[in-house]
Design a protein around this motif. Structure first.
Motif, PDB file in Angstrom:
ATOM      1  N   ALA A 112       7.153  -2.118  -7.199  1.00 56.14           N
ATOM      2  CA  ALA A 112       6.862  -2.908  -5.996  1.00 56.14           C
ATOM      3  C   ALA A 112       5.802  -2.207  -5.155  1.00 56.14           C
ATOM      4  O   ALA A 112       4.859  -2.838  -4.656  1.00 56.14           O
ATOM      5  N   GLY A 113       5.940  -0.890  -5.041  1.00 54.83           N
ATOM      6  CA  GLY A 113       4.965  -0.116  -4.265  1.00 54.83           C
ATOM      7  C   GLY A 113       3.570  -0.251  -4.844  1.00 54.83           C
ATOM      8  O   GLY A 113       2.592  -0.495  -4.114  1.00 54.83           O
ATOM      9  N   PHE A 114       3.477  -0.120  -6.174  1.00 54.59           N
ATOM     10  CA  PHE A 114       2.160  -0.235  -6.815  1.00 54.59           C
ATOM     11  C   PHE A 114       1.560  -1.623  -6.597  1.00 54.59           C
ATOM     12  O   PHE A 114       0.369  -1.765  -6.349  1.00 54.59           O
ATOM     13  N   ILE A 115       2.415  -2.628  -6.692  1.00 51.57           N
ATOM     14  CA  ILE A 115       1.908  -3.993  -6.482  1.00 51.57           C
ATOM     15  C   ILE A 115       1.372  -4.152  -5.063  1.00 51.57           C
ATOM     16  O   ILE A 115       0.288  -4.693  -4.853  1.00 51.57           O
ATOM     17  N   VAL A 116       2.127  -3.640  -4.093  1.00 52.97           N
ATOM     18  CA  VAL A 116       1.687  -3.763  -2.699  1.00 52.97           C
ATOM     19  C   VAL A 116       0.355  -3.036  -2.501  1.00 52.97           C
ATOM     20  O   VAL A 116      -0.575  -3.546  -1.866  1.00 52.97           O
ATOM     21  N   ILE A 117       0.238  -1.837  -3.088  1.00 55.06           N
ATOM     22  CA  ILE A 117      -1.010  -1.073  -2.960  1.00 55.06           C
ATOM     23  C   ILE A 117      -2.169  -1.831  -3.606  1.00 55.06           C
ATOM     24  O   ILE A 117      -3.242  -1.980  -3.014  1.00 55.06           O
ATOM     25  N   SER A 150      15.396  23.790   7.344  1.00 62.62           N
ATOM     26  CA  SER A 150      16.224  23.847   8.540  1.00 62.62           C
ATOM     27  C   SER A 150      15.904  22.715   9.504  1.00 62.62           C
ATOM     28  O   SER A 150      16.614  22.489  10.450  1.00 62.62           O
ATOM     29  N   PHE A 151      14.822  22.033   9.240  1.00 62.84           N
ATOM     30  CA  PHE A 151      14.363  21.066  10.237  1.00 62.84           C
ATOM     31  C   PHE A 151      13.955  19.805   9.499  1.00 62.84           C
ATOM     32  O   PHE A 151      12.984  19.787   8.752  1.00 62.84           O
ATOM     33  N   GLU A 152      14.730  18.733   9.692  1.00 65.96           N
ATOM     34  CA  GLU A 152      14.566  17.599   8.782  1.00 65.96           C
ATOM     35  C   GLU A 152      13.194  16.913   8.882  1.00 65.96           C
ATOM     36  O   GLU A 152      12.693  16.407   7.912  1.00 65.96           O
ATOM     37  N   TYR A 153      12.591  16.926  10.076  1.00 62.83           N
ATOM     38  CA  TYR A 153      11.281  16.272  10.204  1.00 62.83           C
ATOM     39  C   TYR A 153      10.234  16.977   9.340  1.00 62.83           C
ATOM     40  O   TYR A 153       9.382  16.379   8.730  1.00 62.83           O
ATOM     41  N   LEU A 154      10.348  18.308   9.322  1.00 66.08           N
ATOM     42  CA  LEU A 154       9.447  19.065   8.461  1.00 66.08           C
ATOM     43  C   LEU A 154       9.683  18.706   6.999  1.00 66.08           C
ATOM     44  O   LEU A 154       8.761  18.631   6.200  1.00 66.08           O
ATOM     45  N   GLY A 155      10.947  18.462   6.681  1.00 68.19           N
ATOM     46  CA  GLY A 155      11.317  18.130   5.309  1.00 68.19           C
ATOM     47  C   GLY A 155      10.643  16.858   4.820  1.00 68.19           C
ATOM     48  O   GLY A 155      10.252  16.754   3.656  1.00 68.19           O
ATOM     49  N   ILE A 156      10.487  15.897   5.720  1.00 65.32           N
ATOM     50  CA  ILE A 156       9.825  14.655   5.339  1.00 65.32           C
ATOM     51  C   ILE A 156       8.357  14.915   5.036  1.00 65.32           C
ATOM     52  O   ILE A 156       7.800  14.455   4.051  1.00 65.32           O
ATOM     53  N   MET A 157       7.744  15.698   5.895  1.00 61.74           N
ATOM     54  CA  MET A 157       6.305  15.922   5.761  1.00 61.74           C
ATOM     55  C   MET A 157       5.990  16.895   4.627  1.00 61.74           C
ATOM     56  O   MET A 157       4.936  16.820   4.011  1.00 61.74           O
ATOM     57  N   ILE A 158       6.918  17.830   4.412  1.00 64.21           N
ATOM     58  CA  ILE A 158       6.647  18.833   3.383  1.00 64.21           C
ATOM     59  C   ILE A 158       7.764  18.760   2.336  1.00 64.21           C
ATOM     60  O   ILE A 158       8.718  19.529   2.373  1.00 64.21           O
ATOM     61  N   PRO A 159       7.657  17.815   1.422  1.00 62.71           N
ATOM     62  CA  PRO A 159       8.708  17.657   0.409  1.00 62.71           C
ATOM     63  C   PRO A 159       8.741  18.891  -0.478  1.00 62.71           C
ATOM     64  O   PRO A 159       7.713  19.545  -0.674  1.00 62.71           O
ATOM     65  N   THR A 160       9.925  19.174  -0.990  1.00 63.99           N
ATOM     66  CA  THR A 160      10.024  20.412  -1.762  1.00 63.99           C
ATOM     67  C   THR A 160       9.994  20.163  -3.261  1.00 63.99           C
ATOM     68  O   THR A 160       9.904  21.098  -4.032  1.00 63.99           O
ATOM     69  N   THR A 161      10.103  18.908  -3.679  1.00 65.05           N
ATOM     70  CA  THR A 161       9.901  18.651  -5.108  1.00 65.05           C
ATOM     71  C   THR A 161       8.712  17.711  -5.277  1.00 65.05           C
ATOM     72  O   THR A 161       8.335  17.008  -4.345  1.00 65.05           O
ATOM     73  N   PHE A 162       8.163  17.729  -6.492  1.00 61.00           N
ATOM     74  CA  PHE A 162       6.960  16.942  -6.718  1.00 61.00           C
ATOM     75  C   PHE A 162       7.247  15.448  -6.627  1.00 61.00           C
ATOM     76  O   PHE A 162       6.465  14.689  -6.057  1.00 61.00           O
ATOM     77  N   SER A 163       8.408  15.019  -7.166  1.00 61.40           N
ATOM     78  CA  SER A 163       8.700  13.584  -7.130  1.00 61.40           C
ATOM     79  C   SER A 163       8.914  13.120  -5.692  1.00 61.40           C
ATOM     80  O   SER A 163       8.509  12.032  -5.304  1.00 61.40           O
ATOM     81  N   GLN A 164       9.520  13.999  -4.904  1.00 61.74           N
ATOM     82  CA  GLN A 164       9.674  13.679  -3.492  1.00 61.74           C
ATOM     83  C   GLN A 164       8.316  13.538  -2.826  1.00 61.74           C
ATOM     84  O   GLN A 164       8.090  12.638  -2.023  1.00 61.74           O
ATOM     85  N   PHE A 165       7.443  14.458  -3.202  1.00 64.65           N
ATOM     86  CA  PHE A 165       6.080  14.403  -2.672  1.00 64.65           C
ATOM     87  C   PHE A 165       5.442  13.054  -2.981  1.00 64.65           C
ATOM     88  O   PHE A 165       4.889  12.391  -2.118  1.00 64.65           O
ATOM     89  N   LEU A 166       5.566  12.642  -4.265  1.00 66.58           N
ATOM     90  CA  LEU A 166       4.981  11.368  -4.673  1.00 66.58           C
ATOM     91  C   LEU A 166       5.569  10.223  -3.869  1.00 66.58           C
ATOM     92  O   LEU A 166       4.854   9.328  -3.426  1.00 66.58           O
ATOM     93  N   VAL A 167       6.886  10.234  -3.689  1.00 71.29           N
ATOM     94  CA  VAL A 167       7.533   9.137  -2.974  1.00 71.29           C
ATOM     95  C   VAL A 167       7.084   9.105  -1.521  1.00 71.29           C
ATOM     96  O   VAL A 167       6.602   8.086  -1.025  1.00 71.29           O
ATOM     97  N   HIS A 168       7.173  10.249  -0.848  1.00 74.47           N
ATOM     98  CA  HIS A 168       6.819  10.274   0.578  1.00 74.47           C
ATOM     99  C   HIS A 168       5.359   9.886   0.796  1.00 74.47           C
ATOM    100  O   HIS A 168       5.044   9.065   1.646  1.00 74.47           O
ATOM    101  N   TYR A 169       4.481  10.522   0.007  1.00 72.24           N
ATOM    102  CA  TYR A 169       3.056  10.283   0.244  1.00 72.24           C
ATOM    103  C   TYR A 169       2.597   8.947  -0.324  1.00 72.24           C
ATOM    104  O   TYR A 169       1.666   8.340   0.197  1.00 72.24           O
ATOM    105  N   GLY A 170       3.281   8.503  -1.376  1.00 76.50           N
ATOM    106  CA  GLY A 170       2.985   7.162  -1.892  1.00 76.50           C
ATOM    107  C   GLY A 170       3.289   6.107  -0.853  1.00 76.50           C
ATOM    108  O   GLY A 170       2.469   5.220  -0.595  1.00 76.50           O
ATOM    109  N   ILE A 171       4.441   6.232  -0.226  1.00 73.97           N
ATOM    110  CA  ILE A 171       4.801   5.271   0.823  1.00 73.97           C
ATOM    111  C   ILE A 171       3.834   5.388   1.992  1.00 73.97           C
ATOM    112  O   ILE A 171       3.368   4.390   2.546  1.00 73.97           O
ATOM    113  N   GLY A 172       3.478   6.607   2.329  1.00 73.59           N
ATOM    114  CA  GLY A 172       2.522   6.820   3.417  1.00 73.59           C
ATOM    115  C   GLY A 172       1.188   6.166   3.115  1.00 73.59           C
ATOM    116  O   GLY A 172       0.634   5.440   3.942  1.00 73.59           O
ATOM    117  N   LEU A 173       0.692   6.411   1.899  1.00 74.02           N
ATOM    118  CA  LEU A 173      -0.594   5.851   1.499  1.00 74.02           C
ATOM    119  C   LEU A 173      -0.538   4.325   1.517  1.00 74.02           C
ATOM    120  O   LEU A 173      -1.446   3.653   2.002  1.00 74.02           O
TER     121      LEU A 173
END
Lengths: 122, 229, 277
Positions: free
Chosen positions: C255-260, C170-193
């Motif tokens: 690209a993300g892996f290279i940057v990391i 119901s709240f999009e900001y929460l959605g970013i922080m708490i992804p509901t699928t695993f791949s989303q989790f990887l993407v969000h937290y990968g970018i964060g990391l």
């Protein structure tokens, strides 16, 4: 053991001299054990390497001796002890003569004064 | 042996070290003296790879410094290297956790020697006691080489005497020590070797006893002559 | 490896007090938020129904039923989340600078540890990462508790109970922080990391070269950013619409892996060769 070192003579020479004084005056008895080099360094607050050097010097001069792994001891050689005493006396006289000579005092007067002073100070 | 070979160092445009070379042996106390300038501390930092040098080489027992070297050589800077909120005991635990060469028995001995208590907080220590804790953390490592930056500066006379006592005790013996100072008087009798630094170069390197023996001069005499130019 | 674990533990310990305070603020503020919103809703309800004699149906028609959605939109709820986020963002910088500042220069100790210096870098990054995950976990645990508080205050007729998942959606900001699928989790937290690591390396540039380093750090961060979005740029401007979304996604990951990898390698280099106390 408390020695005030001057800064221009090698420290090890000053340590050796201190030992000679002690030996000549009976501060160290013949055959008495002396501190290890580490102990000496920390008591006199000098570098352990310097203490080592002093001991080596004294060993060479026969002032101290070491048997096996035992602590080093003051020499028992009476002749040696007398020689040290003689050496110290002669050194002291030398420096006394050296400083009194420029004043040009007659020897008799010096002897008289010396006697008076020496006995009073005792 | 620590070999410092022709190292140069710039801060911006200012050349701080212009080709400094000297050696420091194990079992000897080498004193790095500089009247002015920042060169001394920089040399120690460079030995520990805490600051990059522009050229030259530093070898510790023939090897360049690596992570393993920190079990073999340690540096006691003039500021404490622990967090202010830690207690002395926690600092000791931290060292124990990370260093194989940490000697807890020796640390306890030093604690007694300096009359410090484990539960004291770093932030509450006096200047003299801070210096002692700093020294404790370095000396309790079973390392071959100790570098100390100005161990005597800015502390009270009694702390200074206590610290000087460390140098003549078994706590230092047989290790190689490099200390920096601008005030030699207190420790003239304690040191083996003197390296005089000025304007980024070594202007004289000599053995203190040797100078007394062959020239009848004190370390301060030599400094007086050298720095007067 | 052991040293890395010890360092992570140490870094977490160093921030624990502030961290617990942050969690405390979140718990107190969000639960207070539930109470305050429920209270004001109930006040309105009693006023409308008792004073203006509105029927319950008419009231619900006008005001809607009460749910966690009423709470999540209040400052009480997202205020502490923002506070935590901002604090951690600042701490991404401060976790380095605190070692240099003050009379007690802990950086000496860290750099002289008998361990690879990159472990310090990785431990700091891991600590930040864990702290983010920890806050999220707390938030997830907190939502059902807040639901219970709501149930306890608002009568069944006036409320809808939402599942935790529904609250998140119901709240999009929460959605970013708490992804509901695993791949989303990887993407969000990968970018964060990746962002954290790039920031770390930029800080190290400043620590190594000071004034000059600020410029180098900024340039480095900008390059990293463009390197990361380069597949998007290419697809947009060089070969428009050349790639399928799936291919683009894979290229983005690469690209993300290279940057990391570059961030870690550069950090390693700077810590070993250029760092100064």
């Amino acid at each position: 053991m408390n020695v005030i070192f001057n800064k221009r003579d090698p420290v090890y020479v000053q340590v050796v001299r201190h030992f000679k004084e002690q030996i000549a005056t009976g501060g160290f008895e013949p055959g008495q054990e002396i501190p290890s080099r580490r102990e000496l360094a920390s008591r006199l607050k000098i570098n352990p390497n310097t203490a080592q050097r002093a001991y080596k010097e004294m060993e060479e001069e026969g002032l101290i001796f070491t048997e096996g792994n035992n602590p080093s001891k003051v020499t028992r050689d009476e002749q040696k002890i007398q020689a040290v005493r003689g050496e110290l006396i002669s050194e002291a006289i030398d420096s006394f003569v050296e400083s009194i000579r420029p004043i040009r005092v007659p020897l008799e007067e010096v002897i008289g004064l010396l006697k008076e002073k020496y006995e009073k100070e005792r | 042996m620590i070999e410092v070979k022709e190292i140069t160092k710039r801060f911006g445009l200012k050349k701080v070290l212009k080709g400094v070379s000297f050696t420091a042996n194990k079992g000897e106390i080498t004193c790095l003296i500089g009247i002015n300038g920042v060169g001394k501390t920089t040399v120690l930092n460079a030995i520990m790879n805490l600051t990059p040098i522009q050229s030259g080489e530093i070898l510790i027992d023939g090897e360049k410094i690596s992570k393993n070297s920190y079990e073999k050589i340690t540096f006691i800077p003039d500021a404490i290297t622990m967090l202010p909120q830690m207690t002395i005991g926690e600092s000791m635990q931290f060292m124990k956790d990370f260093y194989k060469s940490w000697n807890q028995a020796r640390a306890k001995e030093l604690l007694d020697f300096f009359k410090l208590k484990e539960e004291e907080k770093i932030s509450s220590l006096s200047k003299g006691n801070t210096a002692k804790v700093n020294l404790l953390l370095g000396l309790a490592l079973d390392v071959d080489y100790l570098l100390m930056d100005e161990p005597f500066s800015g502390i009270d006379i009694f702390s200074r005497e206590q610290i000087a006592d460390v140098f003549t005790s078994h706590l230092v013996e047989d290790r190689g020590v490099i200390i920096t100072t601008h005030e030699i008087n207190d420790i003239e009798h304690l040191i083996d070797k003197v390296v005089l630094l000025d304007e980024g170069i070594v202007i004289k390197e000599f053995n203190a006893e040797e100078v007394r023996e062959t020239e009848g001069r004190s370390v301060v005499d030599v400094m007086r002559e050298v720095y007067k130019r | 490896m052991m040293n890395y674990v010890k360092l992570v533990n140490f870094e977490l310990g160093r921030f624990m007090k502030i961290y617990l305070v942050l969690i405390g603020i979140t718990v107190v503020s969000q639960i207070a938020g539930v109470m305050v919103s429920a209270n004001s809703y109930l006040n309105i309800a009693s006023e409308e129904m008792n004073v203006n004699s509105l029927s319950m149906d008419a009231f619900l028609q006008m005001y809607g039923v009460f749910s966690m959605n009423n709470v999540t939109r209040t400052l009480w709820f997202f205020g502490p989340i923002a506070l935590c986020a901002v604090t951690l963002l600042i701490y991404v910088l401060f976790i380095w600078y605190r070692d240099w500042f003050g009379k007690n220069t802990f950086i000496y100790r860290l750099l002289m540890l008998p361990t690879e210096r990159i472990n310090i870098y990785l431990a700091k990054a891991t600590a930040i990462f864990f702290m983010v995950l920890g806050l999220i976990a707390c938030q997830l645990a907190l939502i059902p508790i807040e639901g219970k508080v709501m149930q306890w205050m608002v009568p069944l007729d006036l409320r809808i109970d939402l599942t935790t998942l529904e609250v998140i959606h119901s709240f999009e900001y929460l959605g970013i922080m708490i992804p509901t699928t695993f791949s989303q989790f990887l993407v969000h937290y990968g970018i964060g990391l990746m962002a954290v690591l790039v920031m770390f390396t930029a800080v190290l540039f400043e620590r190594c070269f000071r004034m000059k380093g600020i410029i180098l750090g900024v340039v480095y961060a900008v390059i990293s950013f463009f390197a990361f979005i380069s597949p998007l740029l290419i697809n947009e401007f060089v070969f428009p619409m050349f790639l399928y979304p799936g291919e683009l996604f894979i290229l983005e990951c690469v690209a993300g892996f290279i940057v990391i990898a570059c961030a870690i390698w550069t950090g390693h280099y700077l810590l070993n060769r250029k760092i100064r106390v």
